[in-house]
Scaffold this active site. Structure first.
Site, mmCIF file in Angstrom:
data_model
loop_
_atom_site.group_PDB
_atom_site.id
_atom_site.type_symbol
_atom_site.label_atom_id
_atom_site.label_comp_id
_atom_site.label_asym_id
_atom_site.label_seq_id
_atom_site.Cartn_x
_atom_site.Cartn_y
_atom_site.Cartn_z
ATOM 1 N N ARG A 50 15.253 30.312 -17.309
ATOM 2 C CA ARG A 50 14.638 31.534 -18.001
ATOM 3 C C ARG A 50 15.680 31.691 -19.320
ATOM 4 O O ARG A 50 15.415 32.352 -20.261
ATOM 5 C CB ARG A 50 14.709 32.753 -17.229
ATOM 6 C CG ARG A 50 14.310 33.919 -17.805
ATOM 7 C CD ARG A 50 13.947 34.951 -16.666
ATOM 8 N NE ARG A 50 13.473 36.399 -17.264
ATOM 9 C CZ ARG A 50 13.726 37.526 -17.833
ATOM 10 N NH1 ARG A 50 15.320 37.692 -17.727
ATOM 11 N NH2 ARG A 50 13.202 38.419 -18.118
ATOM 12 N N ILE A 59 10.540 39.967 -23.211
ATOM 13 C CA ILE A 59 10.088 39.199 -22.331
ATOM 14 C C ILE A 59 10.096 39.771 -20.791
ATOM 15 O O ILE A 59 11.020 40.798 -20.699
ATOM 16 C CB ILE A 59 11.303 37.917 -21.965
ATOM 17 C CG1 ILE A 59 10.942 36.847 -20.987
ATOM 18 C CG2 ILE A 59 12.667 38.325 -21.772
ATOM 19 C CD1 ILE A 59 11.936 35.389 -21.038
ATOM 20 N N SER A 60 9.241 39.357 -20.223
ATOM 21 C CA SER A 60 9.024 40.385 -18.826
ATOM 22 C C SER A 60 10.034 40.080 -17.989
ATOM 23 O O SER A 60 10.714 39.147 -17.823
ATOM 24 C CB SER A 60 7.638 39.991 -18.338
ATOM 25 O OG SER A 60 6.473 40.440 -19.054
ATOM 26 N N PRO A 61 10.288 41.265 -17.045
ATOM 27 C CA PRO A 61 11.341 40.925 -15.920
ATOM 28 C C PRO A 61 10.987 40.004 -15.125
ATOM 29 O O PRO A 61 9.808 39.533 -14.943
ATOM 30 C CB PRO A 61 11.470 42.365 -15.202
ATOM 31 C CG PRO A 61 10.825 43.154 -16.425
ATOM 32 C CD PRO A 61 9.813 42.518 -17.099
#
Length: 404
Positions: free
Chosen positions: A57, A83-85
């Protein structure tokens, strides 16, 4: 704008092997992320968990934010997108029940991370990125990392990708007001689609399954996603009023989604609704945490115009028992207001004085905090925030004060 199609190519075998053999200093952080923030919060699919342990990530976030890559939080990737968790990525992936033979359409906001997670779980991934510079960057990164079954298109995600339809599964990681018709048409019979729907700051995950040509709907968790840019966002029928920020469901009376979850609040951690002698209405929210440093809070997003609103008065009822500090000096129960500018970049945090001792009876707290002049959005956070003990909350309200 004419859609640009970028096919992701396979790396040469020797190059991929060389990359795989390099030591990965982030591996332990990924495992900790999965153990503490994903599996611990309810994701159980072993294939999904392994994908989250594997995909790097930190390479999908900005270099200056890589130190935060494996914390369970959204991160700015530029062009007003995030960016999503990690938990949200894992949760959405698990909900669609990915199978090795699936062809998946993913509507992203630019990072490519969700597509990379899907890559090792399904046969083909078709990802549409809505911002051209981000989509081009994501395509290059996916190519460099060898995600050969991911194909990237830059354009309007809500139009789908008809040339490659139908799709077995669809994941939408940005929030429309209603399900776009092209995505309904492009979902395979028997397929699944997860999508956050609702008003700008009041969204709910919806799972749709196509049966007999019709969509069968299941409402899941409240959430908060970055909206699409441009026409889709401008055409929302319900627009937030940044001149009058108000807490939604501050009395926790509404609970129409998952059992024990309060409507209007997202990322609810170690909380439960209690219907017993509430100080206001019939319910209150109670946090319980016994592990120092573990997240126990709720969040809500709001629009706020710092040019007009100079301060916010925060009022709530609280009760606190068995309090112990968290693992870090800042981990005390309380309220934090996180402010963001027009580009969704953080511009400051304002906090109420932390609660550092037991408050065994219901007590009303009222404090006023300044709003940065450049603020356009905010996140309201309240909870134990890493401390241990039992915190009860009710009747949370915001009163805006005009800038003088």
């Amino acid at each position: 704008m004419r859609a640009l199609v970028l096919s992701v190519l396979t790396l040469a075998g020797l190059s991929a092997t060389a990359v795989a053999q390099r030591p990965d200093p982030y591996e332990s952080l990924r495992r900790k992320m999965v153990d503490e923030d994903i599996a611990r919060e309810g994701v159980t699919n072993p294939r999904v968990l392994e994908a989250m342990r594997t995909v790097p990530r930190h390479l999908f976030v900005r270099p200056d934010l890589r130190r935060l890559a494996y914390f369970d939080q959204a991160l700015d990737i530029g062009h007003r997108q995030t960016i999503s968790p990690p938990f949200i990525v894992a949760y959405m992936t698990e909900v669609i029940d990915p199978q090795p033979t699936d062809r998946v359409l993913e509507i992203g906001t630019g990072s490519g991370y969700q597509a990379a997670v899907l890559s090792g779980l399904v046969q083909e991934v078709y990802t549409i990125e809505i911002i051209e510079p981000l989509g081009q960057s994501a395509a290059r990164l996916l190519q460099r990392l060898g995600y050969h079954n991911v194909h990237v298109r830059i354009g309007d995600g809500y139009e789908g990708w008809p040339e490659h339809a139908p799709f077995d599964k669809i994941i939408v990681t940005c929030s429309p007001e209603q399900v776009p018709q092209p995505l309904i048409d492009q979902l395979q019979e028997g397929g699944r689609m997860i999508i956050p729907l609702g008003e700008r700051y009041q969204q709910v995950f919806h799972l749709f399954e196509k049966k007999g040509g019709e969509l069968v709907e299941t409402k899941l968790l409240p959430t908060l996603f970055v909206p699409m840019t441009g026409k889709s966002e401008q055409q929302r029928q319900v627009q937030p009023d940044p001149r009058r920020p108000q807490i939604v469901n501050g009395g926790f009376e509404l609970s129409t989604l998952e059992p024990g979850q309060a409507d209007g609040w997202h990322y609810q951690r170690r909380s439960e609704l209690v219907a017993d002698n509430a100080p206001e209405g019939t319910r209150y929210l109670r946090f319980t945490n016994q592990d120092a440093g573990r997240t126990a809070h709720i969040l809500q997003g709001l629009a706020v115009d710092g040019r007009i609103i100079g301060a916010l008065q925060v009022t709530l009822k609280m009760r606190l028992t068995d309090l112990r500090p968290g693992a870090e000096p800042h981990e005390w129960p309380g309220v934090h207001l996180h402010f963001f500018d027009a580009r969704r970049l953080p511009i400051g945090v304002q906090s109420l004085p932390p609660w550092r001792s037991d408050v065994p009876v219901w007590t009303t707290i009222s404090e006023t905090v300044p709003v940065p002049r450049g603020a356009q959005e905010m996140i309201f956070q309240v909870g134990l925030n890493g401390a241990t003990g039992t915190l009860s909350l009710d009747d949370i309200r915001l009163t805006p004060r005009p800038r003088e």
